[in-house]
Design a protein around this motif. Structure first.
Motif, short mmCIF file in Angstrom:
data_model
loop_
_atom_site.label_atom_id
_atom_site.label_comp_id
_atom_site.label_asym_id
_atom_site.label_seq_id
_atom_site.Cartn_x
_atom_site.Cartn_y
_atom_site.Cartn_z
N VAL A 237 1.85 17.15 3.52
CA VAL A 237 1.15 16.51 3.42
C VAL A 237 0.22 15.55 4.70
N PRO A 238 -0.73 15.25 5.62
CA PRO A 238 -0.49 14.46 6.62
C PRO A 238 0.31 13.67 6.57
N PHE A 239 0.80 12.75 7.99
CA PHE A 239 1.27 11.29 7.44
C PHE A 239 1.21 10.57 8.64
N ILE A 240 0.73 9.80 7.82
CA ILE A 240 -0.46 8.22 8.93
C ILE A 240 0.49 7.64 8.63
N ALA A 241 0.10 7.23 10.87
CA ALA A 241 0.53 6.57 11.80
C ALA A 241 -0.42 4.71 10.91
N ASP A 242 0.07 3.89 10.69
CA ASP A 242 -0.72 2.75 10.74
C ASP A 242 -0.48 2.00 11.99
#
Length: 367
Positions: A237-242
């Motif tokens: 799944v896409p890994f979000i950088a916050d």
């Protein structure tokens, strides 16, 4: 359309219940209202939410840097001198919420001066966004009950689940309970706020592999460079950088380094000017983007939907636009309403928001 004055007004509004997540706990919205005055009598507004455990800013610090450093740099400039404003603010390191609120208040004043909405100025793609609601730490039954209430009351069907506790089974059990209760009727993703190690994150994602998650966000610290790359390479799944990808340069580093495959844009920390730079970079790199939330009040949430609705890429996904529902009150004359799972852009010039003077007198902290 020249800037004549900048105001920074501290206020505090309690939350109905504490908001808990891996990097801290918030019991009250101790924010700063920023007003930009012009020689035409126009006043632009925005909200700065300090997050000391994430970005190091405090309410007092935001007021001080606005009063002593940023205001003198922008007074006398035209509302159209946005690149000049951006360059002058960039000379000071850090202070993302202070810079962002000033930037957005200038955009609001510009929209009011031109009798055009901020969303139209930014791009005008649509006039609303689907809403994602954040679920904080609690027992599975309580989080299912909150999600059910949000769906029944507001029509919300996308939920971001705060994770990052130890053992990881505390959080995987919550996500499983949500999926079992709602079936395929809701969208779910998880946000660790850097609370797990890379190994713990991999274990948790393996335990949740059958739950159809949309994203995983900031499960482990970005400074664990090798561990994070290893983790992201294993995920489907896409890994979000916050927090690790605030600036366009951060986004470039995280994505090209294999440490992220999607990003979160939060107008509370990048305003409209820098958020648009980040959006265009993400578009060029082919990244998924979600509109995040810095535990904003109604004015901050209105800024988020104004930006998110302006662009096709940010309007695709549900935006994190509902944290204001946890506040006991707010400052706007006309409260925001989530209807059928959506939050609409306010009609009218600028952000379309006005501050209730009585509420401001009640909650401001400098008098």
């Amino acid at each position: 359309m020249k800037i004549t004055r900048v105001e920074a007004i501290p206020f505090a509004i309690p939350y109905r219940k504490p908001l808990r997540f891996a990097s801290g706990e918030v019991r009250a919205a101790e924010h700063v209202l920023v007003r930009v005055h012009t020689d035409d009598g126009v006043i632009g507004i925005a909200e700065a939410p300090p997050r000391p455990f994430t970005y190091g800013e405090t309410q007092a610090g935001i007021i001080e840097v606005l009063d002593s450093i940023f205001a003198p740099q922008v007074v006398g400039l035209s509302l159209l001198d946005r690149e000049v404003v951006h360059a002058r603010l960039a000379r000071t390191v850090g202070n993302p919420a202070a810079k962002s609120a000033l930037d957005m208040a200038i955009w609001d004043a510009l929209g009011r001066s031109l009798d055009v909405s901020v969303t139209e100025l930014l791009g005008g793609y649509t006039d609303r966004m689907r809403v994602c609601h954040m679920l904080g730490f609690d027992e599975p039954a309580a989080m299912v009950a909150e999600a059910e209430r949000m769906r029944a009351t507001h029509g919300i069907t996308t939920f971001k689940v705060k994770v990052g506790r130890r053992p990881v089974s505390l959080d995987t059990a919550v996500v499983r309970a949500l999926r079992e209760h709602f079936g395929d009727g809701v969208e779910l993703y998880v946000d660790g706020n850097r609370g797990w190690t890379a190994a713990e994150s991999a274990r948790a994602m393996a335990e949740m592999a059958d739950l159809g998650l949309l994203f995983a966000e900031e499960l482990c610290p970005a400074d664990d460079v090798l561990g994070r790359r290893w983790l992201v390479s294993r995920l489907d799944v896409p890994f979000i950088a916050d927090e690790s990808a605030v600036t366009p340069a951060d986004v470039t580093r995280e994505v090209l380094g294999g440490s992220a495959t999607a990003i979160s844009i939060k107008t509370a920390r990048t305003g409209f000017t820098r958020s648009q730079r980040t959006h265009h970079l993400a578009e060029g790199l082919g990244l998924e983007v979600v509109m995040g939330n810095q535990i904003d009040g109604q004015l901050g949430s209105l800024c988020t939907v104004a930006f998110g609705a302006a662009h096709e890429l940010t309007a695709r996904r549900a935006g994190e636009l509902s944290n204001f529902l946890d506040m006991s009150d707010d400052l706007l004359t006309e409260p925001l309403r989530v209807t059928d799972g959506e939050l609409a852009v306010r009609p009218g010039a600028g952000l379309g928001a006005e501050i209730d003077p009585d509420k401001l007198r009640r909650y401001r902290q400098d008098r």
